[in-house]
Design an enzyme around this catalytic site. Structure first.
Site, PDB file in Angstrom:
ATOM      1  N   GLY A 238       0.806  -1.226   0.000  1.00  0.00           N
ATOM      2  CA  GLY A 238       0.000   0.000   0.000  1.00  0.00           C
ATOM      3  C   GLY A 238       0.832   1.264   0.000  1.00  0.00           C
ATOM      4  O   GLY A 238       1.635   1.481   0.901  1.00  0.00           O
ATOM      5  N   SER A 239       0.671   2.128  -0.995  1.00  0.00           N
ATOM      6  CA  SER A 239       1.585   3.251  -1.109  1.00  0.00           C
ATOM      7  C   SER A 239       1.150   4.165  -2.248  1.00  0.00           C
ATOM      8  O   SER A 239       0.036   4.053  -2.735  1.00  0.00           O
ATOM      9  CB  SER A 239       2.997   2.721  -1.356  1.00  0.00           C
ATOM     10  OG  SER A 239       2.933   1.640  -2.272  1.00  0.00           O
TER      11      SER A 239
END
Length: 217
Positions: free
Chosen positions: A183-184
């Site tokens: 997640g980013s």
């Protein structure tokens, strides 16, 4: 299906844990143990899915800017970019959730002129604040006399940015440039003369979606 090399240790560990679960279920002959083993198998499959690294094809060209990440466009805005472009720039921000492919790709061909890692916080990567305060790695590309910056930004869960880029090396459009685990977000900074071809809310596919067009030289 191929997998990012950074994910192989995670996939291996998850597989061993799942196998241990089945061994315990066989030994104990207990339905709860079988259930645990099944759940561990699902987790192993998810880990493998997360680190998938599919080949990507699409339109290529010296004036085209290709998406560096799978995800959703969360910001398109004009900002100051003092580190590499050293002036006003158009920033396209792409947020990756945990179900997106997390391998990042170069938006243009060119020479790597700037690589900088900056430790920081792990705020929600979809927010504006994260672009300044989160852990991030920036790669500046010189492309046909123009400068483009790509910034990998860690998110709430991500704790490890991997960047393959080395200053002075020649890279090709859509080639793999790194990965961010769990997640980013990836920001692309373009000259203000560029035309942005995506809008907030649209989804992108790394190495395939054309997100911008540079003015002809």
């Amino acid at each position: 299906m191929s997998f990012a090399r950074e994910g192989l240790p995670f996939i291996g560990i998850a597989t061993l844990i799942a196998l241990a679960g089945y061994a315990a279920a066989l030994s104990m002959r207990s339905w709860p143990f079988w259930l645990v083993a099944f759940l561990l198998t699902l987790i192993t499959l998810w880990v493998a899915y997360f680190f998938r690294d599919p080949e990507r094809t699409g339109e290529r060209g010296a004036d085209l800017v290709i998406a560096p990440a799978d995800g959703r466009v969360v910001h398109v805005t004009e900002v100051d970019e003092p580190a590499f472009l050293r002036g006003r720039a158009l920033r396209v921000s792409i947020f990756m959730n945990v179900f997106n492919v997390h391998v990042n790709r170069y938006p243009v061909s060119g020479t790597v002129r700037y690589v900088h890692y900056n430790p920081g916080k792990f705020l929600n990567a979809a927010t504006e604040k994260s672009s300044l305060e989160n852990e991030q790695s920036s790669v500046g590309l010189e492309h046909d006399g123009r400068r483009i910056l790509v910034r990998q930004i860690a998110g709430l869960v991500a704790r490890r940015i991997v960047t393959y880029s080395r200053e002075g090396e020649r890279v090709e459009q859509a080639e793999r440039m790194g990965i961010i685990r769990f997640g980013s977000r990836v920001d692309v900074f373009l000259p203000t003369s560029a035309e942005v071809l995506v809008k907030v809310g649209e989804t992108t596919v790394a190495g395939t979606t054309v997100i911008g067009r540079l003015p002809s030289k």
